[in-house]
Design an enzyme around this catalytic site. Structure first.
Site: not given
Length: 508
Positions: A182, A269
Site C-alpha cells: 500500500h 535503502y
C-alpha cells in the site's frame, strides 16, 4: 497469467489466508471483502501456526459475520494444506520467525553500526527476513499447486515483497502470483495533501519502479501536470512534511521525482542518509516511528501485539458492528478479487515479473507498476522507461534482491554474503570483514528458522569463536524504549486501545 472463469458469486468459493493471526490485518481484508455482495457467501479459511492468535482472529470474524446475518463461513486450521484445499485465492500475510527473529534483524546489525528503521526489504534485516521467508513460501506454493483450485491466485502481502514474489514465480511454480503493497496509495494521499487537494482522487498519478522504491513519474492535479518545482515548494511549505519527510524532499530535489516510501523506509535503502550516526538525526523525525526511528517498526509491532493480546476481550465485545460502519479500504485485495470475479475493472500498482514492463530494468526482476485487473486477469502497462537516476537506485536494489533470493532458495552462504556486501546501506557502513562476521552472527542467531543453511551453522559458530572484528553495544542513533501496555494506556489518557487503532498500525 492463467484465468479462472468463475460464476459470479459462486457458492462455495474459498479464500484462504496464510499467517491469518496477523494483528488486525486479516480482519481488515476480510471486512473489505464482505463489503462486496458477491463475497457474502464464501468460506474464509484461516491458517496460522500460532493457534492462539489464529483463534482470536477467527472469533472476531465470526462475530462480524453473525452480527451482519451473512452466510459467509470462517474455518481455521493450524494445518496449512487443510486451509488451502480447494482455495481459489490464497492471501499471504506471514512473518516467519515472528518478533523474536525480527529483533535479531535489528539488534545484531546495530552491533556493526547499521541503523535500520524497518529492516524488512533490503539492508541486513531485509536480507535475513528473505532467508527465513522464502523456504516457507516455496512450501506454500507446492501446496497451492497440489491442493488448491487449479489456477489459484497467490496474493503476497509479506515482506520482503520483491524477493518473496520473485521466489514464488521463478521457483514456486505459481504463475498467478501478485505482490501487493500500500505504499503507492499512502504516498498518493500525501502528495494530494501537500498540493491542497480536498480529496486524493483530485490528483492522478503514474507510479513505477520496484517495491518500496517506486517513483511518481507523472502527477496531474485537476487535469494539470504538476511540475518538479511546484511539488518541491508544496512539500517544503507543508507544516508537517517539511519536518517529517526530509529524506524524501532531498531525494525529490536531487532526482526530480518523489518516492513512495516513508522517510524511514527510504533512508535505509540508500547509502547516504544513515551511514554516519551523528548525521542520522539530521534527516529523521521521531514523532512517528515511520519517519526514521531506530528499530521503529519493531517497537510498534511489539507494543501493538502486547496491547491486542491483553485487551482482546474488549475487542471481541466491540466486534459485530454493522458493516455499513466499515469503510472499504484501498488495500488491493478486495478490489482485485472483485474484478477477477466479473466486477468492475480495477486499476492499481502491482508487483509482478518485469518481462519488458519497465524497459531499463532487468526482465527477470520484480517491478511495481500500474496495471488493470478484469475477468480476464491482470494486464500491466508495458514499455515504461524510468528516469535514469531512479533506475540506478532500483538497479542497485535489484542486484541485492537477486542474490538474496537465490541465497535463500539454495542455502548459498557465499551469495548471502555478497548480497550483504552490495546492499547500499550495509556497504556504506561496514567493511567486508565486518559484513562476513555479521552474516555469521545472524545465521547462528536465526538458525532455527533457516533449514536451508543447516550445513553452514557449525562453520559459522567456529568462525565466531575466532572472530577478530570488534563490535559495540549500541542502541542506535534514535532508539525509543518499547512501552508497556499500562504506559500506552496512560499516554492515551487511560483509554483502552480500540481494535480499529490496532489495525491502523499493525501493517507497515
Amino acid at each position: 497469467m492463467d484465468k479462472i472463469k468463475p460464476e459470479i458469486g459462486e457458492i462455495g468459493m474459498k479464500i484462504a489466508f496464510i499467517g491469518a493471526g496477523s494483528v488486525g490485518f486479516t480482519r481488515k481484508l476480510v471486512r473489505d471483502l464482505l463489503k462486496v455482495e458477491m463475497f457474502h457467501d464464501v468460506e474464509f479459511a484461516l491458517h496460522d501456526i500460532n493457534a492462539r492468535n489464529l483463534d482470536m482472529v477467527a472469533q472476531l470474524l465470526r462475530r462480524d459475520i453473525e452480527a451482519n446475518a451473512l452466510p459467509a463461513r470462517v474455518t481455521q486450521s493450524t494445518d496449512r494444506r487443510t486451509a488451502l484445499e480447494g482455495a481459489r485465492y490464497v492471501v499471504n500475510c506471514v512473518r516467519i520467525g515472528g518478533l523474536d527473529a525480527f529483533r535479531h534483524d535489528i539488534e545484531i546489525p546495530l552491533k556493526y553500526g547499521i541503523d535500520q528503521c524497518v529492516g524488512d526489504t533490503i539492508c541486513a534485516g531485509g536480507l535475513m527476513y528473505a532467508q527465513r521467508s522464502i523456504p516457507q513460501i516455496l512450501q506454500f506454493c507446492a501446496d497451492i499447486r497440489e491442493v488448491a483450485e487449479p489456477g489459484a491466485w497467490f496474493l503476497n502481502y509479506a515482506n520482503p515483497m520483491a524477493m518473496n514474489t520473485w521466489a514464488a514465480i521463478d521457483h514456486g511454480g505459481v504463475r498467478n502470483t501478485i505482490g501487493l503493497c500500500h505504499g503507492v496509495q499512502n504516498g498518493w494521499r500525501q502528495i494530494a495533501n501537500a498540493l491542497g487537494a480536498e480529496r486524493h482522487d483530485e490528483v492522478e498519478i503514474f507510479c513505477t519502479g520496484i517495491n518500496h522504491q517506486t517513483w511518481y513519474t507523472d502527477i496531474r492535479f485537476r487535469g494539470r501536470k504538476v511540475t518538479r518545482d511546484e511539488l518541491i515548494a508544496a512539500f517544503e511549505a507543508h507544516p508537517e512534511y517539511s519536518r517529517t519527510e526530509k529524506v524524501r524532499i532531498d531525494v525529490l530535489k536531487r532526482f526530480g521525482f518523489y518516492s513512495t516510501e516513508s522517510n524511514g523506509h527510504l533512508s535505509e535503502y540508500l547509502p547516504w542518509y544513515r551511514k554516519r550516526p551523528d548525521e542520522i538525526t539530521r534527516w529523521i523525525d521521531t514523532s512517528e516511528w515511520i519517519n526514521g526511528e531506530t528499530g521503529g517498526y519493531l517497537r510498534v509491532c511489539s507494543e501493538r501485539r502486547n496491547w491486542f493480546e491483553e485487551d482482546f476481550p474488549k475487542f471481541l465485545a466491540e466486534a459485530g458492528k454493522p458493516l455499513s460502519a466499515h469503510t472499504r479500504s484501498d488495500e488491493h485485495c478486495s478490489h482485485i478479487l472483485e474484478a477477477l470475479e466479473g466486477g468492475p475493472v480495477y486499476r492499481g500498482h502491482f508487483n509482478v515479473r518485469n518481462g519488458g514492463i519497465i524497459t531499463n530494468l532487468p526482465d527477470d526482476c520484480i517491478i511495481e507498476s500500474p496495471g488493470f485487473v478484469d475477468e480476464f486477469g491482470l494486464n500491466m502497462v508495458e514499455g515504461v522507461t524510468l528516469p535514469l537516476g531512479c533506475a540506478a537506485t532500483c538497479q542497485a536494489s535489484v542486484d541485492v534482491q537477486r542474490m538474496g533470493m537465490l541465497a535463500a532458495v539454495n542455502g548459498d552462504l557465499e551469495l548471502l554474503r555478497l548480497a550483504m556486501l552490495h546492499d547500499p546501506l550495509t556497504g556504506a557502513v561496514c567493511n567486508p570483514e565486518e559484513i562476513w562476521q555479521m552474516t555469521d552472527e545472524l545465521l547462528v542467531a536465526e538458525a532455527e528458522w533457516l533449514p536451508q543453511f543447516a550445513h553452514e551453522i557449525d562453520g559459522a559458530k567456529d568462525r565466531l569463536s575466532r572472530a577478530t572484528v570488534a563490535t559495540r553495544n549500541w542502541t542506535g542513533a534514535a532508539r525509543k524504549q518499547t512501552r508497556s501496555v499500562s504506559e500506552l494506556r496512560e499516554e492515551k489518557g487511560g483509554s483502552v486501545m480500540t481494535a480499529e487503532k490496532v489495525r491502523a498500525t499493525a501493517q507497515d
